[in-house]
Design a protein around this motif. Structure first.
Motif, short mmCIF file in Angstrom:
data_model
loop_
_atom_site.label_atom_id
_atom_site.label_comp_id
_atom_site.label_asym_id
_atom_site.label_seq_id
_atom_site.Cartn_x
_atom_site.Cartn_y
_atom_site.Cartn_z
N LEU A 4 2.99 13.20 -20.39
CA LEU A 4 3.96 14.10 -21.11
C LEU A 4 4.93 13.12 -21.60
O LEU A 4 5.21 12.06 -20.77
N THR A 6 8.34 12.54 -21.62
CA THR A 6 9.42 13.08 -21.01
C THR A 6 10.66 12.52 -21.84
O THR A 6 11.70 13.30 -21.75
N ILE A 9 11.42 14.49 -24.77
CA ILE A 9 12.07 15.98 -24.06
C ILE A 9 13.63 15.95 -24.03
O ILE A 9 14.46 16.63 -24.68
N THR A 19 21.03 17.22 -20.91
CA THR A 19 19.71 17.91 -20.41
C THR A 19 20.33 18.25 -18.92
O THR A 19 19.98 19.64 -18.86
N TRP A 39 12.83 11.43 -14.28
CA TRP A 39 11.87 12.10 -14.98
C TRP A 39 11.50 11.23 -16.42
O TRP A 39 10.42 10.94 -16.80
N ARG A 44 7.44 12.43 -15.62
CA ARG A 44 7.19 13.50 -15.00
C ARG A 44 8.20 14.45 -14.84
O ARG A 44 9.19 14.19 -14.51
N ILE A 45 7.87 15.73 -15.12
CA ILE A 45 9.00 16.66 -14.93
C ILE A 45 8.54 17.88 -14.13
O ILE A 45 7.25 18.41 -14.31
N ILE A 47 7.39 21.53 -12.82
CA ILE A 47 6.95 22.36 -13.81
C ILE A 47 7.99 23.52 -13.71
O ILE A 47 8.17 24.17 -14.95
N ARG A 49 11.09 23.07 -13.85
CA ARG A 49 12.25 22.67 -14.65
C ARG A 49 11.88 22.65 -16.13
O ARG A 49 12.49 22.75 -17.04
N PHE A 50 10.43 22.37 -16.38
CA PHE A 50 9.92 22.35 -17.82
C PHE A 50 9.86 23.63 -18.39
O PHE A 50 10.25 23.77 -19.56
N LEU A 66 4.60 22.55 -26.34
CA LEU A 66 3.92 21.55 -25.31
C LEU A 66 3.15 20.50 -26.14
O LEU A 66 3.43 19.15 -25.92
N TYR A 69 4.73 17.09 -27.03
CA TYR A 69 5.09 16.14 -25.99
C TYR A 69 4.03 15.85 -25.41
O TYR A 69 4.24 14.58 -24.42
#
Length: 79
Positions: A4, A6, A9, A19, A39, A44-45, A47, A49-50, A66, A69
């Motif tokens: 991902l 991040t 994002i 954010t 993150w 990594r985030i 899930i 929070r995603f 998705l 990203y």
């Protein structure tokens, strides 16, 4: 292998501070700048929070797909 993006994002939500603020306002569980920074660096985030970010984007009429990203990691390269 894929991971991902991040950092992308976080940029979509105008940086780490904004954010964290958006998530804290949206959730009953506040989040810190340091957590968002972690993150961004780790890729990594959590899930939940995603999913919250996806709902915030929906409320703001922002694109949050998705596939935008996902980045491919070259074989043998440690990221």
């Amino acid at each position: 292998m894929y991971k991902l993006n991040t950092k992308k994002i976080v940029r979509q939500f105008n940086g780490k501070t904004k954010t964290a603020r958006a998530l804290s306002e949206h959730s009953k569980d506040p989040i810190t700048f340091d957590a968002v920074d972690k993150w961004s660096r780790s890729g990594r985030i959590p899930i939940f929070r995603f999913l919250e970010l996806a709902m915030i984007a929906k409320e703001r009429n922002q694109r949050f797909d998705l596939y935008d990203y996902i980045i491919k990691i070259e074989e043998g390269k440690n990221e």
